[in-house]
Design a protein around this motif. Sequence first.
Motif, PDB file in Angstrom:
ATOM      1  N   GLY A 110       9.659   0.887  -1.705  1.00 49.39           N
ATOM      2  CA  GLY A 110      10.562   2.038  -1.719  1.00 49.39           C
ATOM      3  C   GLY A 110      10.393   2.929  -2.940  1.00 49.39           C
ATOM      4  N   THR A 111       9.644   2.464  -3.951  1.00 48.15           N
ATOM      5  CA  THR A 111       9.381   3.304  -5.119  1.00 48.15           C
ATOM      6  C   THR A 111       8.588   4.528  -4.671  1.00 48.15           C
ATOM      7  OG1 THR A 111       9.334   1.389  -6.593  1.00 48.15           O
ATOM      8  CG2 THR A 111       8.235   3.387  -7.382  1.00 48.15           C
ATOM      9  N   ARG A 139       6.522   7.756 -11.173  1.00 45.90           N
ATOM     10  CA  ARG A 139       7.233   6.980 -10.162  1.00 45.90           C
ATOM     11  C   ARG A 139       8.734   7.108 -10.348  1.00 45.90           C
ATOM     12  NH1 ARG A 139       9.215   2.215 -12.436  1.00 45.90           N
ATOM     13  NH2 ARG A 139       8.218   1.709 -14.399  1.00 45.90           N
ATOM     14  N   TRP A 140       9.437   6.962  -9.224  1.00 45.05           N
ATOM     15  CA  TRP A 140      10.897   6.960  -9.213  1.00 45.05           C
ATOM     16  C   TRP A 140      11.328   5.772  -8.379  1.00 45.05           C
ATOM     17  CZ3 TRP A 140       7.891  11.197  -8.395  1.00 45.05           C
ATOM     18  CH2 TRP A 140       7.990  12.218  -9.331  1.00 45.05           C
ATOM     19  N   THR A 141      12.167   4.956  -8.949  1.00 45.62           N
ATOM     20  CA  THR A 141      12.696   3.800  -8.232  1.00 45.62           C
ATOM     21  C   THR A 141      14.176   4.024  -7.989  1.00 45.62           C
ATOM     22  OG1 THR A 141      11.080   2.391  -9.329  1.00 45.62           O
ATOM     23  CG2 THR A 141      12.939   1.295  -8.275  1.00 45.62           C
ATOM     24  N   ALA A 142      14.601   3.839  -6.765  1.00 48.20           N
ATOM     25  CA  ALA A 142      16.012   4.013  -6.435  1.00 48.20           C
ATOM     26  C   ALA A 142      16.829   2.945  -7.150  1.00 48.20           C
ATOM     27  CB  ALA A 142      16.213   3.897  -4.933  1.00 48.20           C
ATOM     28  N   PRO A 143      17.986   3.309  -7.650  1.00 55.20           N
ATOM     29  CA  PRO A 143      18.837   2.303  -8.278  1.00 55.20           C
ATOM     30  C   PRO A 143      19.278   1.266  -7.246  1.00 55.20           C
ATOM     31  CG  PRO A 143      19.958   4.431  -8.144  1.00 55.20           C
ATOM     32  CD  PRO A 143      18.567   4.633  -7.641  1.00 55.20           C
ATOM     33  N   THR A 144      19.442   0.024  -7.701  1.00 56.47           N
ATOM     34  CA  THR A 144      19.840  -1.033  -6.773  1.00 56.47           C
ATOM     35  C   THR A 144      21.280  -0.870  -6.334  1.00 56.47           C
ATOM     36  OG1 THR A 144      20.334  -2.462  -8.644  1.00 56.47           O
ATOM     37  CG2 THR A 144      18.162  -2.688  -7.621  1.00 56.47           C
ATOM     38  N   GLU A 145      22.129  -0.335  -7.210  1.00 58.78           N
ATOM     39  CA  GLU A 145      23.510  -0.050  -6.842  1.00 58.78           C
ATOM     40  C   GLU A 145      23.805   1.393  -7.221  1.00 58.78           C
ATOM     41  OE1 GLU A 145      26.459  -2.783  -8.196  1.00 58.78           O
ATOM     42  OE2 GLU A 145      25.101  -4.490  -7.994  1.00 58.78           O
ATOM     43  N   ILE A 146      24.358   2.133  -6.290  1.00 57.87           N
ATOM     44  CA  ILE A 146      24.609   3.558  -6.527  1.00 57.87           C
ATOM     45  C   ILE A 146      26.104   3.799  -6.597  1.00 57.87           C
ATOM     46  CG2 ILE A 146      24.346   5.883  -5.588  1.00 57.87           C
ATOM     47  CD1 ILE A 146      21.797   4.947  -4.237  1.00 57.87           C
ATOM     48  N   THR A 153       5.239   6.469  -0.933  1.00 62.31           N
ATOM     49  CA  THR A 153       6.168   5.410  -1.289  1.00 62.31           C
ATOM     50  C   THR A 153       5.455   4.066  -1.165  1.00 62.31           C
ATOM     51  OG1 THR A 153       8.380   4.517  -0.878  1.00 62.31           O
ATOM     52  CG2 THR A 153       7.130   5.226   1.039  1.00 62.31           C
ATOM     53  N   VAL A 154       5.874   3.112  -1.950  1.00 63.01           N
ATOM     54  CA  VAL A 154       5.316   1.765  -1.893  1.00 63.01           C
ATOM     55  C   VAL A 154       5.896   1.067  -0.667  1.00 63.01           C
ATOM     56  CG1 VAL A 154       5.188  -0.466  -3.075  1.00 63.01           C
ATOM     57  CG2 VAL A 154       5.061   1.668  -4.404  1.00 63.01           C
ATOM     58  N   ALA A 155       5.016   0.462   0.144  1.00 65.33           N
ATOM     59  CA  ALA A 155       5.451  -0.223   1.365  1.00 65.33           C
ATOM     60  C   ALA A 155       4.632  -1.491   1.563  1.00 65.33           C
ATOM     61  CB  ALA A 155       5.287   0.698   2.576  1.00 65.33           C
ATOM     62  N   LEU A 172       0.859  -1.177   0.000  1.00 58.09           N
ATOM     63  CA  LEU A 172       0.000   0.000   0.000  1.00 58.09           C
ATOM     64  C   LEU A 172       0.898   1.230   0.000  1.00 58.09           C
ATOM     65  CD1 LEU A 172      -2.995   0.859   0.021  1.00 58.09           C
ATOM     66  CD2 LEU A 172      -2.876   0.925   2.515  1.00 58.09           C
ATOM     67  N   LEU A 173       0.310   2.363  -0.289  1.00 63.80           N
ATOM     68  CA  LEU A 173       1.044   3.626  -0.313  1.00 63.80           C
ATOM     69  C   LEU A 173       1.224   4.153   1.107  1.00 63.80           C
ATOM     70  CD1 LEU A 173      -0.930   5.264  -3.255  1.00 63.80           C
ATOM     71  CD2 LEU A 173       1.270   4.055  -3.367  1.00 63.80           C
ATOM     72  N   ARG A 174       2.402   4.717   1.368  1.00 66.66           N
ATOM     73  CA  ARG A 174       2.712   5.295   2.673  1.00 66.66           C
ATOM     74  C   ARG A 174       3.190   6.728   2.452  1.00 66.66           C
ATOM     75  NH1 ARG A 174       3.741   3.276   7.892  1.00 66.66           N
ATOM     76  NH2 ARG A 174       3.661   1.111   7.287  1.00 66.66           N
TER      77      ARG A 174
END
Length: 164
Positions: free
Chosen positions: A122-123, A142-149, A70-72, A6-8
Amino acid sequence: MSNDKLLRVLQLDDSDARIHDPVATAGEWAVPGSFHFWDEPLEGLSGARRQAFANGFLGIGSFGWTTLVTVAEIDRGELEQVTRMLAAYLVKAFGAPDVATALPAAREEVAFAQGLCEHPVGTVIAVSRSFDGREFSEDFRRWTAPTEIDHEHFRIFGVDIHDA
């Protein structure tokens, strides 16, 4: 924890407090809340109400507005509790006869919010609503954090100074 999502409410700074009234509480569950505007004349919206229409998600608990969610993950028991809280809000704020009558509408709104959660936990999601004089539309980004930064080359924002 189950695979339900759900959205948080996500608040990165205090900007929501300056543009939304009431403002959602960081970390509470949220839905798009578009139903708030179904019977409202949209041409005359201004101020905080205009911001809620244009870019807001509705927090469940405070029933205030936020710009980002954010998606949680959520467990089924809490999901049912959130749905019932929304149904009670529909009784209080919109005149539904009772919670049992409002539950189908609350379930529909929560299901729609869950449909936005098909992305990884986390999106970050934002909404942009517009009204063309006849109907309104919603665009969810939507914005998704990169898995490796690569911290050496990754930046969230920057300032470029140009000589005049």
